[in-house]
Scaffold this active site. Structure first.
Site, PDB file in Angstrom:
ATOM      1  N   PRO A   2      47.332  48.015  30.114  1.00 55.07           N
ATOM      2  CA  PRO A   2      46.382  47.269  30.098  1.00 55.07           C
ATOM      3  C   PRO A   2      46.441  45.415  29.183  1.00 55.07           C
ATOM      4  O   PRO A   2      46.367  45.467  28.353  1.00 55.07           O
ATOM      5  CB  PRO A   2      44.997  47.819  29.720  1.00 55.07           C
ATOM      6  CG  PRO A   2      44.892  49.272  29.155  1.00 55.07           C
ATOM      7  CD  PRO A   2      46.926  49.313  28.364  1.00 55.07           C
ATOM      8  N   LYS A  59      42.855  40.386  25.605  1.00 49.41           N
ATOM      9  CA  LYS A  59      43.274  42.064  25.612  1.00 49.41           C
ATOM     10  C   LYS A  59      42.216  43.053  24.694  1.00 49.41           C
ATOM     11  O   LYS A  59      42.232  43.955  25.558  1.00 49.41           O
ATOM     12  CB  LYS A  59      45.120  42.630  26.117  1.00 49.41           C
ATOM     13  CG  LYS A  59      45.143  41.443  26.662  1.00 49.41           C
ATOM     14  CD  LYS A  59      47.241  42.439  26.751  1.00 49.41           C
ATOM     15  CE  LYS A  59      47.925  41.829  26.654  1.00 49.41           C
ATOM     16  NZ  LYS A  59      49.021  41.873  26.722  1.00 49.41           N
ATOM     17  N   HIS A 101      40.760  64.580  24.393  1.00 50.28           N
ATOM     18  CA  HIS A 101      41.728  63.618  23.874  1.00 50.28           C
ATOM     19  C   HIS A 101      39.989  62.517  23.286  1.00 50.28           C
ATOM     20  O   HIS A 101      40.156  61.518  23.871  1.00 50.28           O
ATOM     21  CB  HIS A 101      42.582  62.719  23.499  1.00 50.28           C
ATOM     22  CG  HIS A 101      43.046  61.994  22.649  1.00 50.28           C
ATOM     23  ND1 HIS A 101      43.950  63.003  21.520  1.00 50.28           N
ATOM     24  CD2 HIS A 101      42.879  61.069  21.608  1.00 50.28           C
ATOM     25  CE1 HIS A 101      44.351  62.455  20.478  1.00 50.28           C
ATOM     26  NE2 HIS A 101      43.908  61.644  20.682  1.00 50.28           N
ATOM     27  N   ARG A 119      48.779  58.545  21.829  1.00 44.66           N
ATOM     28  CA  ARG A 119      49.523  58.316  21.099  1.00 44.66           C
ATOM     29  C   ARG A 119      49.568  57.568  19.814  1.00 44.66           C
ATOM     30  O   ARG A 119      50.212  56.663  19.602  1.00 44.66           O
ATOM     31  CB  ARG A 119      50.895  57.245  22.429  1.00 44.66           C
ATOM     32  CG  ARG A 119      51.210  58.154  23.492  1.00 44.66           C
ATOM     33  CD  ARG A 119      51.478  57.454  23.969  1.00 44.66           C
ATOM     34  NE  ARG A 119      52.920  56.255  24.156  1.00 44.66           N
ATOM     35  CZ  ARG A 119      53.423  55.430  24.862  1.00 44.66           C
ATOM     36  NH1 ARG A 119      52.728  55.482  25.360  1.00 44.66           N
ATOM     37  NH2 ARG A 119      54.837  54.942  24.390  1.00 44.66           N
TER      38      ARG A 119
END
Ligand SMILES: [Zn+2]
Length: 279
Positions: A2, A59, A101, A119
């Protein structure tokens, strides 16, 4: 991964859901998502506070609370998942068969927002003041803010001897661009990613500024149609492929001159460009 447009689309979608909502409790399933902070710090800062505003810088997603703030950073492929209530969260989160998750979750009266990154690169952090976050405090001008003017951009370029691509990826100069949209902006501006930032003539700086803004706006439109669906844990942005002119198009013809798009390595990352028309 992203970048600014994806994060902005998440923020605009979250805003009407979260603003004014009180965090009833915090669930930490995988403390690694808070590193180097610890679960009690997050719970202590966030519990019983209202989300005054949902915002973005670079971000980062910012959840501004009555006191302090939470920052969410998705890194490579972090995402958000919505659950109807605490019972559904506990029933589905991280269970072996068909589970979802979830690393950290915030429970509200109307539902639960989960943050997930399989991850475990993505991070959720709690801060008393935004200046306490070294990541936030070091960010340069946001590429979609009104402060990102041609004049400001030209000054920043003039102060850096780094190759353009590395300059654009460095969040301390201009915040929001990642590998994809920096390649795209350089293609649209017809500039070689290996050129030194300070070597740009005023006209070239203006062209790159315009390309950055238009590439990000176009991608944002794409990211909002359809808008992120937090109910679907498999959801991801669609249709971005069709707006890409350079990124991940190695060997395909340049849409401007027909020469093959090349992939080169810069600072260990792939850059895609047309060697014929990007000078
Ligand atoms: Zn070309």
């Amino acid at each position: 991964m992203p970048e600014l447009p994806e994060v902005e689309a998440v923020v605009r979608t979250l805003r009407p859901i979260l603003e004014g909502q009180r965090i009833r409790c915090v669930h930490v399933f995988h403390p690694i998502a808070l590193k180097p902070q610890r679960a009690p710090c997050l719970a202590e800062l966030a519990t019983d506070q209202c989300i005054q505003r949902v915002d973005r810088k670079g971000k980062y997603v910012l959840l501004l609370l009555d006191r302090g703030l939470l920052t969410l950073h998705f890194r490579l492929d972090g995402q958000l998942v919505w659950f109807a209530n605490g019972a559904e969260l506990l029933e589905r989160a991280n269970v072996k068969e068909n589970g979802t998750h979830v690393d950290v979750a915030f429970e509200f009266g109307k539902g639960v927002l989960g943050f997930a990154d399989r991850r475990h690169f993505g991070r959720v952090h709690a801060w008393d003041r935004w200046e306490d976050s070294s990541g936030l405090a070091s960010l340069g001008v946001d590429a979609l803010s009104k402060d990102f003017t041609v004049a400001r951009f030209r000054d920043l370029l003039a102060a850096s001897v780094r190759p353009l691509k590395d300059f654009l990826l460095d969040q301390t100069w201009v915040a929001g661009l990642g590998n994809i949209y920096s390649c795209e902006a350089l293609w649209h501006a017809r500039l070689d990613p290996r050129r030194r930032a300070k070597s740009l003539r005023p006209e070239e700086a203006r062209r790159l500024h315009k390309a950055i803004v238009s590439v990000l706006r176009r991608a944002l439109e794409c990211c909002l149609h359809p808008a992120p669906d937090f109910h679907d844990s498999q959801w991801w942005f669609q249709g971005l492929q069709k707006i890409l002119r350079a990124y991940d198009r190695e060997g395909e013809p340049c849409r401007r001159c027909g020469a093959a798009i090349r992939r080169i390595e810069q600072s260990g990352r792939s850059t895609y460009c047309c060697r014929k028309c990007q000078k």
